[in-house]
Design an enzyme around this catalytic site. Structure first.
Site, short mmCIF file in Angstrom:
data_model
loop_
_atom_site.label_atom_id
_atom_site.label_comp_id
_atom_site.label_asym_id
_atom_site.label_seq_id
_atom_site.Cartn_x
_atom_site.Cartn_y
_atom_site.Cartn_z
N GLU A 29 37.79 47.13 39.57
CA GLU A 29 38.57 48.20 40.71
C GLU A 29 39.74 48.12 40.61
O GLU A 29 40.44 47.41 40.14
CB GLU A 29 37.88 47.94 42.03
CG GLU A 29 38.40 46.62 42.82
CD GLU A 29 38.70 46.64 44.21
OE1 GLU A 29 39.57 47.82 44.60
OE2 GLU A 29 38.23 45.91 44.86
N LYS A 90 44.85 55.67 48.02
CA LYS A 90 43.96 54.52 47.85
C LYS A 90 42.56 55.49 48.43
O LYS A 90 42.54 56.21 49.37
CB LYS A 90 44.06 53.73 49.13
CG LYS A 90 42.91 52.74 49.54
CD LYS A 90 43.38 51.76 50.45
CE LYS A 90 42.03 51.14 51.14
NZ LYS A 90 42.34 50.31 52.38
N VAL A 110 36.12 49.63 46.68
CA VAL A 110 34.99 49.37 46.03
C VAL A 110 33.98 50.45 46.39
O VAL A 110 33.08 50.79 45.53
CB VAL A 110 34.27 48.02 47.11
CG1 VAL A 110 32.94 47.97 46.93
CG2 VAL A 110 35.20 46.82 46.76
N LYS A 163 36.07 40.38 53.02
CA LYS A 163 37.31 39.85 53.39
C LYS A 163 37.20 39.05 54.64
O LYS A 163 36.62 39.82 55.68
CB LYS A 163 38.35 40.87 53.23
CG LYS A 163 38.81 41.23 51.94
CD LYS A 163 39.69 42.23 51.64
CE LYS A 163 39.08 43.85 51.76
NZ LYS A 163 38.93 44.22 50.58
N1 PSU Z 1 39.21 42.80 47.36
C1 PSU Z 1 40.29 42.23 47.22
N2 PSU Z 1 41.70 42.94 47.45
C2 PSU Z 1 41.41 44.30 47.89
C3 PSU Z 1 40.13 44.85 48.12
C4 PSU Z 1 39.08 44.13 47.80
O1 PSU Z 1 40.47 40.84 46.85
O2 PSU Z 1 42.54 44.78 48.08
C5 PSU Z 1 40.03 46.19 48.50
C6 PSU Z 1 38.76 47.04 47.72
O3 PSU Z 1 39.11 48.09 47.21
C7 PSU Z 1 38.00 47.24 49.11
C8 PSU Z 1 39.27 47.80 50.19
O4 PSU Z 1 37.11 48.48 48.73
O5 PSU Z 1 40.24 46.50 49.95
C9 PSU Z 1 38.73 47.83 51.65
O6 PSU Z 1 39.55 48.73 52.14
P1 PSU Z 1 38.97 49.43 53.63
O7 PSU Z 1 38.69 48.42 54.66
O8 PSU Z 1 39.98 50.37 53.97
O9 PSU Z 1 37.76 50.32 53.31
#
Ligand code: PSU
Ligand code: MN
Length: 308
Positions: A29, A90, A110, A163
């Site tokens: 990604e 994004k 993702v 995360k």
């Molecule tokens: N994994 C990492 N760092 C990141 C991400 C994933 O180590 O920055 C990104 C991915 O693209 C994931 C996004 O889909 O963070 C999630 O963002 P949100 O919570 O706004 O959906």
């Protein structure tokens, strides 16, 4: 005139050839590069991750949207754009039609990466940590679109869990409810992204890439809803972030986000960035160790899948 997915997606020559011959391909990604890691380290990482895939005998397909075109595999100039261009958006899955119509450029999360990879015929994808249910969901209902996409996309995602800035138990519950298969790679505990373990159990454990490929064949054989397989691969204990430092700085980061009213798409990059600063860069090293391990494992699964 109507266009089909085939005419909208643009695989690189290398990826198109690999797919046509059944050679192993690993999707990577771009949001982690554009919005998840600080410059200039991010460009080095983007290149290094592709090298890890190649060293394992597979073809990397870093996915992003450039000038409205969803690219499946980037050349050197494309990688440089996603790492350095200012104003890159994004993009989640829902943003793709607008980006295409308005010729925008953006990094894919993702959700968008899984969606595009599956449509291009790429079955295996490596990232750092998935998005999920945010803490405070009861107030703002912030749940990453990653989960919904994974509940209806046939892709294998290798990640270090979700995360740790998220509500991890709630995220695991949502994955269960939505029917997304989760296995631990050589672990009985769900990984904690920067940490080896989140302290929560996983029901299934595998020991080899071949077992992952066998599960994927099983998914197809059952022929049910097109769900994902999450292979949760922990960062090694000796490369994890110190758990005490993690907990302390994360609490500060969450308080700062609350105080500054950071919400929506901005919250994940804000919290990850706060952790990098607040740990003196240690969270970055743990994040990178996790991503490298995931890319290496995804490559081995892709090789096994191509052989099967
Ligand atoms: N994994 C990492 N760092 C990141 C991400 C994933 O180590 O920055 C990104 C991915 O693209 C994931 C996004 O889909 O963070 C999630 O963002 P949100 O919570 O706004 O959906
Ligand atoms: Mn979000």
């Amino acid at each position: 005139m109507r266009s089909t997915a085939d005419s909208v997606l643009q695989p690189s020559d290398e990826v198109a050839e690999a797919l046509a011959s059944g050679a192993p391909v690993v999707a990577l990604e771009s949001t982690i590069i554009s919005h998840g890691l600080p410059q200039p380290r991010n460009l080095e990482v983007a290149r290094e991750l592709e090298e890890i895939v190649r060293a394992a005998g597979a073809v990397p397909a870093t996915i992003a949207v450039l000038d409205g075109v969803p690219r499946i595999g980037l050349d050197a100039a494309g990688l440089e754009r996603i790492a350095t261009e200012s104003g890159l958006r994004k993009l989640g899955q829902r943003d793709l039609p607008m980006a295409a119509a308005l010729k925008a450029s953006g990094a894919t999360t993702v959700s968008a990466t899984s969606f595009l990879a599956a449509r291009a015929g790429v079955r295996i994808f490596a990232t750092g940590g998935l998005g999920g249910v945010h803490r405070g969901w009861t107030v703002d209902q912030d749940e990453s679109a990653d989960l919904d996409t994974l509940a209806r996309t046939r892709i294998t995602v290798v990640c270090a869990g979700v995360k740790s800035i998220l509500d991890v138990p709630a995220t695991l519950q949502r994955l269960e409810t939505r029917g997304v298969s989760v296995v631990g790679y050589r672990t009985d505990a769900f990984p904690g992204f920067y940490l080896h373990t989140s302290g929560l159990p996983i029901d299934w454990r595998i020991e080899s890439p071949e077992e992952a490929a066998a599960i994927m064949r099983g998914q197809d054989a059952f022929g049910g809803q097109e769900t994902a397989l999450i292979v949760a691969n922990p960062v090694p204990v000796d490369q994890q972030l110190d758990p005490e430092l993690h907990d302390r700085v994360l609490a500060e980061a969450l308080a700062a986000a609350e105080r500054d009213g950071v919400k929506g798409q901005a919250i994940t990059p804000f919290l990850l960035g706060y952790l990098v600063d607040g740990t003196g860069g240690a969270s970055l090293e743990a994040n990178l160790a996790a991503v490298r391990g995931n890319v290496a494992l995804a490559s081995r699964i892709a090789v096994s899948w191509a052989d099967s």
